[in-house]
Design a protein around this motif. Structure first.
Motif, PDB file in Angstrom:
ATOM      1  N   GLU A  10     -92.299  88.198  21.274  1.00 10.45           N
ATOM      2  CA  GLU A  10     -93.372  88.952  21.924  1.00 10.45           C
ATOM      3  C   GLU A  10     -92.858  90.221  22.590  1.00 10.45           C
ATOM      4  N   LEU A  11     -91.549  90.277  22.847  1.00 13.58           N
ATOM      5  CA  LEU A  11     -90.935  91.478  23.415  1.00 13.58           C
ATOM      6  C   LEU A  11     -90.399  92.415  22.335  1.00 13.58           C
ATOM      7  N   GLY A  12     -90.626  92.057  21.063  1.00 15.78           N
ATOM      8  CA  GLY A  12     -90.190  92.933  19.975  1.00 15.78           C
ATOM      9  C   GLY A  12     -88.869  92.543  19.346  1.00 15.78           C
ATOM     10  N   TRP A  13     -88.474  91.288  19.503  1.00 14.83           N
ATOM     11  CA  TRP A  13     -87.201  90.781  18.962  1.00 14.83           C
ATOM     12  C   TRP A  13     -87.355  90.582  17.452  1.00 14.83           C
ATOM     13  N   LYS A  14     -86.823  91.533  16.662  1.00 17.50           N
ATOM     14  CA  LYS A  14     -87.000  91.522  15.214  1.00 17.50           C
ATOM     15  C   LYS A  14     -85.711  91.128  14.494  1.00 17.50           C
ATOM     16  N   ASP A  15     -85.821  91.017  13.168  1.00 20.60           N
ATOM     17  CA  ASP A  15     -84.697  90.505  12.374  1.00 20.60           C
ATOM     18  C   ASP A  15     -83.434  91.327  12.538  1.00 20.60           C
ATOM     19  N   ASN A  16     -83.560  92.660  12.612  1.00 21.13           N
ATOM     20  CA  ASN A  16     -82.351  93.484  12.719  1.00 21.13           C
ATOM     21  C   ASN A  16     -81.622  93.266  14.041  1.00 21.13           C
ATOM     22  N   PHE A  17     -82.324  92.799  15.078  1.00 16.47           N
ATOM     23  CA  PHE A  17     -81.653  92.461  16.330  1.00 16.47           C
ATOM     24  C   PHE A  17     -81.084  91.039  16.260  1.00 16.47           C
ATOM     25  N   LYS A  18     -81.828  90.156  15.625  1.00 13.02           N
ATOM     26  CA  LYS A  18     -81.354  88.770  15.472  1.00 13.02           C
ATOM     27  C   LYS A  18     -80.044  88.731  14.707  1.00 13.02           C
ATOM     28  N   LYS A  19     -79.895  89.587  13.693  1.00 13.41           N
ATOM     29  CA  LYS A  19     -78.675  89.602  12.888  1.00 13.41           C
ATOM     30  C   LYS A  19     -77.455  90.028  13.702  1.00 13.41           C
ATOM     31  N   GLN A  20     -77.699  90.800  14.776  1.00 16.95           N
ATOM     32  CA  GLN A  20     -76.584  91.252  15.620  1.00 16.95           C
ATOM     33  C   GLN A  20     -76.213  90.240  16.692  1.00 16.95           C
ATOM     34  N   PHE A  21     -77.029  89.201  16.815  1.00 12.92           N
ATOM     35  CA  PHE A  21     -76.824  88.211  17.867  1.00 12.92           C
ATOM     36  C   PHE A  21     -76.255  86.944  17.239  1.00 12.92           C
ATOM     37  N   ASP A  22     -75.019  86.656  17.559  1.00 13.47           N
ATOM     38  CA  ASP A  22     -74.353  85.470  17.036  1.00 13.47           C
ATOM     39  C   ASP A  22     -74.935  84.233  17.713  1.00 13.47           C
ATOM     40  N   ALA A  23     -75.595  83.397  16.918  1.00 11.23           N
ATOM     41  CA  ALA A  23     -76.247  82.207  17.486  1.00 11.23           C
ATOM     42  C   ALA A  23     -75.253  81.292  18.186  1.00 11.23           C
ATOM     43  N   GLU A  24     -74.003  81.315  17.728  1.00 11.30           N
ATOM     44  CA  GLU A  24     -72.988  80.452  18.343  1.00 11.30           C
ATOM     45  C   GLU A  24     -72.674  80.871  19.773  1.00 11.30           C
ATOM     46  N   LYS A  25     -72.981  82.123  20.089  1.00 11.76           N
ATOM     47  CA  LYS A  25     -72.707  82.618  21.444  1.00 11.76           C
ATOM     48  C   LYS A  25     -73.936  82.527  22.340  1.00 11.76           C
ATOM     49  N   SER A  26     -74.965  81.837  21.863  1.00 12.84           N
ATOM     50  CA  SER A  26     -76.199  81.755  22.635  1.00 12.84           C
ATOM     51  C   SER A  26     -76.007  81.019  23.951  1.00 12.84           C
ATOM     52  N   THR A  27     -74.941  80.207  24.039  1.00 15.18           N
ATOM     53  CA  THR A  27     -74.664  79.517  25.301  1.00 15.18           C
ATOM     54  C   THR A  27     -73.992  80.452  26.298  1.00 15.18           C
ATOM     55  N   GLU A  28     -73.449  81.593  25.802  1.00 15.55           N
ATOM     56  CA  GLU A  28     -72.746  82.532  26.669  1.00 15.55           C
ATOM     57  C   GLU A  28     -73.573  83.791  26.936  1.00 15.55           C
ATOM     58  N   LEU A  29     -74.321  84.234  25.939  1.00 15.94           N
ATOM     59  CA  LEU A  29     -75.040  85.496  26.032  1.00 15.94           C
ATOM     60  C   LEU A  29     -76.547  85.288  25.908  1.00 15.94           C
ATOM     61  N   LEU A  30     -77.280  86.183  26.539  1.00 10.71           N
ATOM     62  CA  LEU A  30     -78.734  86.088  26.564  1.00 10.71           C
ATOM     63  C   LEU A  30     -79.326  87.460  26.252  1.00 10.71           C
ATOM     64  N   PRO A  31     -80.213  87.577  25.240  1.00 11.57           N
ATOM     65  CA  PRO A  31     -80.836  88.869  24.945  1.00 11.57           C
ATOM     66  C   PRO A  31     -81.862  89.240  26.028  1.00 11.57           C
ATOM     67  N   ALA A  32     -81.935  90.525  26.332  1.00  6.13           N
ATOM     68  CA  ALA A  32     -82.927  91.027  27.294  1.00  6.13           C
ATOM     69  C   ALA A  32     -83.309  92.434  26.878  1.00  6.13           C
ATOM     70  N   ARG A  33     -84.571  92.786  27.081  1.00  5.21           N
ATOM     71  CA  ARG A  33     -85.031  94.122  26.711  1.00  5.21           C
ATOM     72  C   ARG A  33     -85.261  94.967  27.955  1.00  5.21           C
TER      73      ARG A  33
END
Length: 346
Positions: A10-33
């Motif tokens: 809903e904040l505009g998180w699209k595929d090209n941003f998802k590809k840059q975000f390593d899912a394995e690091k989701s416990t360490e990093l958090l996306p924010a706009r």
């Protein structure tokens, strides 16, 4: 933004941003706009919460660039300090106003730009062409929105003049205070799409935002008497989630839009002049007295106008000058000698 919770999509998180975000690091990093920038700080939203962050001239935290509204950041979950700006799909930027030679980001990750002008003395073809060049260089869709059609019987004349600027540019005339009039813009407000509003102070951007949202939350100002100019009311760059699910970025009125490194955008915006130049007999033709000048021939045949030509040459010169100044500044900065502590002889 408000206290409502949003998903990243809903904040505009699209595929090209998802590809840059390593899912394995989701416990360490958090996306924010980034949802707001204003006087030394910015606001970011994770969807669940909003954070206020201070910024400096060189950026924020360990980042070596300054984020702008619309950017996606990766935040350290423990410290909530940004560690990375995700690669942008688009960036609107200009030369910063004032004496200092530097670039100023306007907004990032834009899908569609609404170039907002008005049906009065503010209307200026040369200025609109600057915004067209900016949008073409950034690779974003753009629409020309002419406001205040209710205040003049000549609204369609303004529209006809604008329609000749760029063949594929949609041009709409509206009364920004009338929900029915604004309804024609809804087709661009698709869920997850990010739209930016750019224009001079007082053209009705905030009024338009209020009408689309169905609110009176944003402060608006009346037109000044005598010159048709509105009062400067928006003071922050801010991102708003619209009722349709689209995201709208409102930017303070731009008094000066100096272009930088915008050669491709300028050439596309003035393609008929570029084509005429290619017909010149000499590659270094000044378009003055040389024989076989394609530009002079096109002027005589009415294929290009004197106004368009003069603005094209002005913008080309401006972009080249600003590009050179930025390059020279970067060269001087990188060439500074490192400071070493003095070693004393025994």
């Amino acid at each position: 933004m408000n206290q409502k919770h949003y998903s990243l999509n809903e904040l505009g998180w699209k595929d090209n941003f998802k590809k840059q975000f390593d899912a394995e690091k989701s416990t360490e990093l958090l996306p924010a706009r980034v949802t707001m920038t204003h006087k030394g700080h910015l606001v970011v939203s994770t969807g669940e919460s909003e954070l206020l962050l201070k910024i400096a001239g060189k950026g924020i935290g360990s980042l070596n660039e300054q984020p702008t509204v619309g950017d996606w950041l990766l935040m350290d979950r423990e410290t909530m300090v940004p560690v990375k700006v995700l690669e942008r799909t688009s960036l609107l930027q200009r030369m910063a106003p004032g004496q200092e030679v530097k670039l100023q980001p306007i907004a990032a990750n834009i899908d569609t730009l609404f170039i907002v002008s008005s049906c009065n003395n503010e209307f200026n073809l040369n200025r609109i062409e600057r915004y067209i060049c900016l949008a073409l260089e950034a690779g974003v869709n753009f629409v020309l929105v002419l406001t205040k059609e209710d205040l003049t019987p000549e609204a369609q004349e303004y529209r006809k003049q604008a329609e000749h600027l760029f063949e594929s540019m949609p041009v709409v005339t509206i009364n920004g205070k009338d929900p029915q009039s604004v309804e024609c813009l809804q087709k661009w407000f698709e869920p997850g799409e990010t739209i930016a509003l750019l224009g001079s102070s007082g053209v009705g951007k905030t009024t338009l935002l209020n009408t689309i949202n169905g609110t009176e939350k944003e402060k608006t100002g009346s037109i000044r008497g005598g010159d048709d100019k509105g009062r400067h009311t928006t003071t922050t760059r801010s991102l708003h989630v619209m009722p349709s699910g689209a995201l709208l970025i409102d930017v303070p009125g731009i008094r000066e839009l100096q272009l930088h490194d915008c050669h491709a955008g300028i050439d596309r915006a003035f393609s008929e002049i570029v084509e005429a130049e290619e017909m010149c007999r000499f590659s270094d033709c000044s378009h003055e007295r040389e024989p076989g000048c394609g530009i002079r021939e096109a002027l005589e045949n009415g294929e290009i106008t004197r106004r368009r030509l003069e603005n094209y040459l002005k913008l080309k010169e401006e972009a080249e000058k600003n590009t050179e100044e930025i390059a020279e500044r970067a060269k001087r900065k990188s060439g500074k000698k490192k400071q070493y502590s003095r070693k004393w002889k025994k």
